[in-house]
Scaffold this motif. Structure first.
Motif, short mmCIF file in Angstrom:
data_model
loop_
_atom_site.label_atom_id
_atom_site.label_comp_id
_atom_site.label_asym_id
_atom_site.label_seq_id
_atom_site.Cartn_x
_atom_site.Cartn_y
_atom_site.Cartn_z
N LEU A 97 -6.82 2.25 10.08
CA LEU A 97 -5.32 2.45 10.77
C LEU A 97 -5.48 4.19 11.16
CD1 LEU A 97 -3.10 0.48 8.17
CD2 LEU A 97 -3.71 0.08 10.40
N ARG A 98 -5.95 4.99 10.33
CA ARG A 98 -5.72 6.07 10.63
C ARG A 98 -6.69 6.66 11.79
NH1 ARG A 98 -6.39 6.36 4.80
NH2 ARG A 98 -4.53 7.06 3.67
N ASN A 157 -7.48 1.19 5.54
CA ASN A 157 -6.75 2.21 5.80
C ASN A 157 -7.38 3.44 6.82
OD1 ASN A 157 -4.28 1.63 4.21
ND2 ASN A 157 -5.55 1.66 2.58
N ARG A 158 -8.53 3.49 6.63
CA ARG A 158 -9.33 4.43 7.31
C ARG A 158 -9.25 4.11 8.94
NH1 ARG A 158 -13.79 4.09 5.14
NH2 ARG A 158 -15.06 3.19 6.33
N THR A 175 1.53 7.76 10.81
CA THR A 175 1.12 7.98 9.08
C THR A 175 0.92 6.75 8.27
OG1 THR A 175 3.50 8.03 8.61
CG2 THR A 175 2.38 10.13 9.42
N ILE A 176 0.05 6.91 7.54
CA ILE A 176 -0.27 5.64 6.53
C ILE A 176 0.15 6.13 5.03
CG2 ILE A 176 -2.05 4.29 5.62
CD1 ILE A 176 -1.86 4.19 8.65
N LYS A 177 0.74 5.31 4.59
CA LYS A 177 1.03 5.37 3.02
C LYS A 177 0.67 4.21 2.44
CE LYS A 177 5.09 5.76 -0.04
NZ LYS A 177 6.67 5.89 -0.22
N ALA A 178 -0.36 4.21 1.55
CA ALA A 178 -1.17 3.07 1.04
C ALA A 178 -0.99 3.29 -0.46
CB ALA A 178 -2.75 3.18 1.33
N TRP A 180 2.25 1.56 7.72
CA TRP A 180 1.85 2.39 9.06
C TRP A 180 3.30 2.59 9.83
CZ3 TRP A 180 2.45 1.55 14.37
CH2 TRP A 180 1.91 2.66 15.12
N THR A 181 3.61 3.96 9.84
CA THR A 181 4.58 4.11 10.69
C THR A 181 4.21 5.18 11.86
OG1 THR A 181 5.79 4.91 8.61
CG2 THR A 181 6.81 5.84 10.42
N LEU A 216 -4.47 -5.67 11.98
CA LEU A 216 -4.00 -4.26 12.71
C LEU A 216 -3.97 -4.26 14.36
CD1 LEU A 216 -6.96 -3.09 14.09
CD2 LEU A 216 -7.35 -2.85 11.70
N SER A 268 -0.12 -1.30 2.79
CA SER A 268 -0.33 -0.22 3.63
C SER A 268 0.89 -0.11 4.62
CB SER A 268 -1.70 -0.08 4.44
OG SER A 268 -2.82 -0.44 3.51
#
Length: 308
Positions: A197-198, A194-195, A204-207, A302-303, A97, A300
């Motif tokens: 990353l947020r 993912n947490r 935004t996260i799409k996992a 990440w945008t 990350l 995951s």
């Protein structure tokens, strides 16, 4: 004889020149939404680091020399793909990350690290990171980890993240003791990744996927190729299977590793060319679609949030 300011200027010019070569197509990952997603540039980070004069030894990080800290941060700025979690550690998730701040906001990352060094704590994203004393005492002392040995700034960053963010894998080992960089204290389950990353980065996260179940994606190679056009794609995979000499099924199949996908394409023979960033370098393998699907447990995407 060159003066010190002139030497610094020449060094920065060399750094920026090297950076330009690193961003040539095929050498680095393209930022999908364009320049508007970038919050700062490497040149700005280098200028900031070059402006820091007489950085004093931190009382919070007694084993991290200030000159080495600045040198590490310069290297991070010009070679983000060389960032390395070290041998035998459980820092792979934090290393993966880290590509985000080094690519999208190198100046912000440099400022955070300097504040963390000076004050023992600093804000990053939605969190105030305040590492414990055992962690601060250990940074700079990790050994036998490859290039991480001479990277006290990286040790600071990894140890701070591992100390702050916890998941169920860390339940029985939440307080750092010497050697815990190799244990469950530093490990990261999929939800925790993912947490982070947020909480750390604007976007935004799409996992899809889980620790024990693979994502239900019918055409995984095509899906990954499409997602790379939208953002950065991180994979949670079974690293032991990936590096087996023979790609055969094993009795125990669990995800163990995080990597950043850098390229994927279907070959004429039906196999998949799979390129990813791992252990401070790009790795390239040709895998069957079945094997690729077998080793990936989490995807995951990440945008970044694009500035208007």
């Amino acid at each position: 004889m060159m003066t010190a300011p002139l030497k610094t200027t020449i060094k920065n010019i060399v750094f920026i020149t090297l950076l330009a070569f690193l961003e040539l197509p095929g050498r680095a990952i393209t930022i999908p939404p364009g320049d508007s997603a970038r919050r700062s540039t490497p040149a700005q980070a280098l200028q900031y680091l070059g402006s820091i004069k007489d950085l004093q030894q931190s009382k919070w990080w007694p084993n991290v020399p200030p000159a080495q800290l600045l040198n590490n941060l310069r290297t991070f700025t010009i070679e983000p793909l060389a960032f390395y979690e070290g041998k035998t550690t459980n820092f792979c998730s934090y290393s993966a990350l880290t590509y985000i701040p080094l690519t999208y906001d190198p100046l912000g990352f440099a400022r955070f690290m300097i504040e963390l060094y000076k004050n023992g704590q600093a804000n990053f994203g939605k969190n105030q990171l305040k590492p414990s004393k055992p962690v601060r005492m250990e940074a700079g002392l990790l050994r036998y980890k490859g290039s991480l040995d001479i990277n006290p700034a990286g040790q600071m960053w990894f140890l701070t993240l591992a100390d702050h963010y916890k998941g169920y894998l860390n339940f029985f080992n939440r307080r750092f003791q010497k050697g815990d960089e190799n244990t469950f204290w530093a490990s990261t389950n999929f939800a925790k990744f993912n947490r982070m990353l947020r909480r750390l980065f604007k976007g935004t996260i799409k996992a899809q996927g889980a620790d024990l179940f693979r994502p239900a994606i019918k055409d995984l190679p095509s899906y990954l190729e499409t997602q790379m056009q939208k953002g950065l794609v991180f994979l949670y995979l079974n690293n032991k299977k990936l590096y087996r000499k023979s790609h055969k099924q094993s009795l125990i199949s669990t995800p163990t590793h995080y990597v950043l996908l850098t390229n994927i394409r279907k070959l004429p023979d039906g196999n998949i060319e799979f390129e990813y960033w791992d252990y401070g370098a790009r790795a390239l393998q040709q895998l069957s679609p079945e094997f690729l699907k077998n080793i990936i447990y989490g995807v995951s995407v990440w945008t970044p949030r694009v500035s208007k």
